[in-house]
Design an enzyme around this catalytic site. Structure first.
Site, PDB file in Angstrom:
ATOM      1  N   GLY A  42       0.801  -1.224   0.000  1.00 36.56           N
ATOM      2  CA  GLY A  42       0.000   0.000   0.000  1.00 36.56           C
ATOM      3  C   GLY A  42       0.828   1.265   0.000  1.00 36.56           C
ATOM      4  O   GLY A  42       0.491   2.243  -0.679  1.00 36.56           O
ATOM      5  N   ASN A  71      -5.309  -7.398  -2.367  1.00 39.61           N
ATOM      6  CA  ASN A  71      -4.318  -6.305  -2.308  1.00 39.61           C
ATOM      7  C   ASN A  71      -4.727  -5.123  -3.181  1.00 39.61           C
ATOM      8  O   ASN A  71      -4.285  -3.997  -2.972  1.00 39.61           O
ATOM      9  CB  ASN A  71      -2.950  -6.759  -2.832  1.00 39.61           C
ATOM     10  CG  ASN A  71      -2.315  -7.882  -2.053  1.00 39.61           C
ATOM     11  OD1 ASN A  71      -1.583  -8.683  -2.632  1.00 39.61           O
ATOM     12  ND2 ASN A  71      -2.573  -7.973  -0.761  1.00 39.61           N
ATOM     13  N   LEU A  72      -5.526  -5.388  -4.213  1.00 42.69           N
ATOM     14  CA  LEU A  72      -5.662  -4.413  -5.301  1.00 42.69           C
ATOM     15  C   LEU A  72      -6.458  -3.172  -4.911  1.00 42.69           C
ATOM     16  O   LEU A  72      -6.380  -2.154  -5.592  1.00 42.69           O
ATOM     17  CB  LEU A  72      -6.298  -5.079  -6.536  1.00 42.69           C
ATOM     18  CG  LEU A  72      -5.576  -6.331  -7.053  1.00 42.69           C
ATOM     19  CD1 LEU A  72      -6.232  -6.825  -8.331  1.00 42.69           C
ATOM     20  CD2 LEU A  72      -4.087  -6.089  -7.282  1.00 42.69           C
ATOM     21  N   ASP A 131       4.959  -3.364   6.833  1.00 44.07           N
ATOM     22  CA  ASP A 131       3.761  -3.270   7.670  1.00 44.07           C
ATOM     23  C   ASP A 131       3.977  -3.941   9.020  1.00 44.07           C
ATOM     24  O   ASP A 131       3.035  -4.378   9.648  1.00 44.07           O
ATOM     25  CB  ASP A 131       2.559  -3.900   6.948  1.00 44.07           C
ATOM     26  CG  ASP A 131       2.784  -5.390   6.691  1.00 44.07           C
ATOM     27  OD1 ASP A 131       3.895  -5.881   6.961  1.00 44.07           O
ATOM     28  OD2 ASP A 131       1.840  -6.053   6.226  1.00 44.07           O
ATOM     29  N   CYS A 192      -2.644  -4.193   8.341  1.00 49.44           N
ATOM     30  CA  CYS A 192      -3.724  -3.975   7.369  1.00 49.44           C
ATOM     31  C   CYS A 192      -4.493  -5.246   7.113  1.00 49.44           C
ATOM     32  O   CYS A 192      -5.715  -5.254   6.968  1.00 49.44           O
ATOM     33  CB  CYS A 192      -3.166  -3.513   6.028  1.00 49.44           C
ATOM     34  SG  CYS A 192      -2.614  -1.839   6.020  1.00 49.44           S
ATOM     35  N   CYS A 249      19.146   6.784  24.090  1.00 51.64           N
ATOM     36  CA  CYS A 249      18.631   5.849  23.086  1.00 51.64           C
ATOM     37  C   CYS A 249      19.622   4.702  22.887  1.00 51.64           C
ATOM     38  O   CYS A 249      20.828   4.930  22.699  1.00 51.64           O
ATOM     39  CB  CYS A 249      18.423   6.586  21.761  1.00 51.64           C
ATOM     40  SG  CYS A 249      18.037   5.497  20.389  1.00 51.64           S
TER      41      CYS A 249
HETATM   42 ZN   LIG Z   1      17.821   7.110  18.743  1.00 46.94          ZN
END
Ligand SMILES: [Zn+2]
Length: 254
Positions: A42, A71-72, A131, A192, A249
């Site tokens: 998508g 999918n279409l 996804d 999805c 992080c």
């Molecule tokens: Zn980061």
């Protein structure tokens, strides 16, 4: 950078060439660029179509799936006649028909820890149209390590989000893990496949993603690095959230 454009290239790219912000030098940048698009679904569909139309020289496509009738409704790079064909081959045929000057490199594979470095390493920039969270985090970490800009997007039934990650440039650029440190538990967020989606929402976000890829390649305007752009289709509303870099992080901190 100078490249001699052919007459047909002058005509094909005339609406780029006439822009002061693109011009022949910008078009040459696009024509020499190599972009990896992860997922020919998508999001990947509009990304691939617009990047091919724009003349991005080499497009890599990673996908291990085949085209299915269901999918279409949103995956507009695939026509009905190619149900059952692999998505990478189907996309390659569509892109060749749109712009035969673009080299399309197909990778019939699921991106994983074993192949990700070789795939990402072979391109200048990555557009994530996958996804699932495993791929999203893997791409974030590998793009950071290999110093590749990542333009990432995600969809829910009536919403989408988009950002650009280039934390390898240092402060203040964040990575995806600065925003969401760990993936959510598997199956806590439906894909999805299970959740459904209004197809055109994928088109809106994928088209924005293609625009951001082109901006990054051309060095145009303001990058979305450090900003999450959110789209709410039901309210027809966009808003932006600032993404700070997290000094702790686990990917880009320290
Ligand atoms: Zn980061």
């Amino acid at each position: 950078m100078t490249v001699a454009l052919t007459d047909s290239q002058f005509e094909r790219y005339a609406r780029h060439l006439i822009l002061d912000e693109v011009g022949e030098a910008g078009q040459a940048k696009l024509m020499s660029a190599r972009v990896l698009v992860v997922g020919a679904g998508g999001l990947g569909s509009p990304v691939l179509l617009y990047l091919a139309a724009a003349g991005v020289g080499t497009l890599g496509i990673v996908d291990d799936d085949a085209v299915d009738l269901s999918n279409l409704q949103r995956q507009i790079v695939h026509p009905t006649a190619r149900i059952g064909v692999t998505k990478v081959e189907s996309a390659r045929s569509t892109l060749a028909a749109l712009n035969p000057e673009v080299a399309v490199e197909t990778h019939l594979a699921r991106l994983d820890e074993k192949n990700v470095e070789a795939l990402v390493g072979a391109y200048d920039l990555v557009a994530d149209g996958s996804d699932n969270f495993a791929t999203r985090y893997l791409l974030n970490d590998v793009c950071y390590r290999l110093k590749k800009t990542l333009v990432g997007a995600a969809l829910s039934p009536f919403e989408g989000q988009l950002s650009t990650f280039k934390a390898y440039l240092g402060k203040p650029h964040p990575c995806y893990r600065c925003l969401f440190r760990e993936p959510p538990p598997p199956d806590s967020v439906p894909r999805c496949v299970e959740a459904g989606i209004l197809g055109a929402v994928a088109g809106v976000i994928g088209t924005l993603q293609a625009t951001e890829v082109l901006k990054e390649l051309l060095g145009l305007g303001e990058s979305l690095s450090g900003t999450l752009l959110l789209y709410d289709a039901l309210r027809a509303d966009f808003h932006r959230i600032k993404l700070p870099r997290d000094p702790d992080c686990p990917t880009c901190g320290g």
